[in-house]
Design a protein around this motif. Structure first.
Motif, short mmCIF file in Angstrom:
data_model
loop_
_atom_site.label_atom_id
_atom_site.label_comp_id
_atom_site.label_asym_id
_atom_site.label_seq_id
_atom_site.Cartn_x
_atom_site.Cartn_y
_atom_site.Cartn_z
N THR A 43 -21.91 17.57 -25.97
CA THR A 43 -21.11 16.65 -26.77
C THR A 43 -21.95 16.02 -27.87
O THR A 43 -21.52 15.90 -29.02
CB THR A 43 -20.50 15.54 -25.89
OG1 THR A 43 -19.69 16.15 -24.87
CG2 THR A 43 -19.63 14.60 -26.72
N ILE A 44 -23.18 15.60 -27.52
CA ILE A 44 -24.08 15.04 -28.54
C ILE A 44 -24.43 16.09 -29.58
O ILE A 44 -24.46 15.81 -30.79
CB ILE A 44 -25.35 14.49 -27.87
CG1 ILE A 44 -25.02 13.23 -27.06
CG2 ILE A 44 -26.42 14.18 -28.92
CD1 ILE A 44 -26.21 12.65 -26.32
N ALA A 45 -24.68 17.32 -29.14
CA ALA A 45 -25.06 18.38 -30.07
C ALA A 45 -23.95 18.64 -31.07
O ALA A 45 -24.19 18.76 -32.29
CB ALA A 45 -25.39 19.66 -29.30
N VAL A 46 -22.71 18.72 -30.59
CA VAL A 46 -21.59 19.04 -31.47
C VAL A 46 -21.23 17.85 -32.36
O VAL A 46 -21.02 18.00 -33.57
CB VAL A 46 -20.36 19.47 -30.64
CG1 VAL A 46 -19.13 19.63 -31.54
CG2 VAL A 46 -20.65 20.78 -29.92
N THR A 47 -21.19 16.65 -31.77
CA THR A 47 -20.74 15.48 -32.52
C THR A 47 -21.83 14.94 -33.44
O THR A 47 -21.59 14.70 -34.63
CB THR A 47 -20.30 14.36 -31.56
OG1 THR A 47 -19.34 14.87 -30.64
CG2 THR A 47 -19.70 13.18 -32.32
N TYR A 48 -23.04 14.75 -32.89
CA TYR A 48 -24.10 14.08 -33.64
C TYR A 48 -24.86 15.05 -34.54
O TYR A 48 -24.96 14.86 -35.75
CB TYR A 48 -25.05 13.39 -32.67
CG TYR A 48 -26.13 12.58 -33.34
CD1 TYR A 48 -25.85 11.33 -33.88
CD2 TYR A 48 -27.43 13.08 -33.43
CE1 TYR A 48 -26.85 10.58 -34.50
CE2 TYR A 48 -28.43 12.34 -34.05
CZ TYR A 48 -28.13 11.10 -34.58
OH TYR A 48 -29.11 10.37 -35.20
#
Length: 227
Positions: A146-151
């Motif tokens: 989730t962090i990889a895709v969003t941030y």
């Protein structure tokens, strides 16, 4: 500390086996954690050969000094990460210092002290980025992706939810939890860093006090002989 009715954690068991000189314990640690050590060293040093060399040195240290790891202070992974990070940064700092030797490449380009300050700023930036990535890599997969895709990819929560097949609310919750864990881990690492350097400063002060005492004793002896 493990209670009698509960098996010790994996890292506690391995620490005990290492202390007994069991080579198979080192092999298990290497199989599990060498990719993390090598990856962190590589991100800081940007040199795969140097990262491989440091990885070998790290596991040699684990074998020779298993008592340095204290399970009460955190996980084996966290301890190895901190050790790798510290040594890789020291090695990068030494490399940058060698590049700034008088007459060397880039010497004097930034004015007095300018090159050194720029190099140190670069080292801190590289070290911080590597530490952030190391912590992100240690998160559960659902939070990590989730962090990889969003941030990192710069997507909205709606886009992240669609890509991962979850609700937008779940994407927000995962992102919030991931960032909270990231902030907590970084704060704990800073505390460990400050505590370690505090101990090193105390040891340096103790050595200085010892030298002062020896000097004072020598002065008194010289004074007595001169009298």
């Amino acid at each position: 500390m493990a209670t009698p009715d509960r098996a010790p954690r994996w890292d506690e068991q391995l620490q005990r086996r290492l202390a007994r000189g069991e080579e198979t314990a080192l092999g298990e640690i290497y199989d599990q954690l060498a990719p993390m050590v090598h990856g962190l060293a590589g991100r800081i040093l940007a040199d795969q050969a140097a990262a491989a060399q440091l990885t070998r040195e790290i596991f040699a240290h684990v074998w020779e000094h298993p008592e340095d790891f204290d399970p009460a202070q955190g996980s084996l992974r966290s301890w190895l990460g901190a050790l790798t990070h510290r040594r890789a940064v020291d090695r990068l700092r030494a490399r940058r210092a060698a590049e700034r030797v008088p007459g060397g490449p880039g010497s004097g380009l930034d004015g007095p002290g300018g090159g050194e300050g720029a190099a140190e700023a670069e080292i801190r930036a590289v070290a911080t980025a590597a530490r952030m990535q190391y912590v992100v890599d240690s998160l559960p997969q659902s939070l990590r992706e989730t962090i990889a895709v969003t941030y990192y990819d710069g997507r909205t929560y709606q886009e992240t939810a669609r890509l991962l097949g979850i609700s937008e609310q779940a994407a927000k919750q995962r992102m919030r939890l991931g960032l909270e864990l990231l902030a907590t881990e970084l704060a704990e690492e800073r505390a460990r860093h400050d505590e370690r350097h505090g101990r090193e400063d105390d040891r340096a002060d103790d050595r200085a006090d010892d030298r002062d005492h020896r000097d004072d004793a020598g002065d008194r002896d010289d004074g007595g002989r001169g009298a």
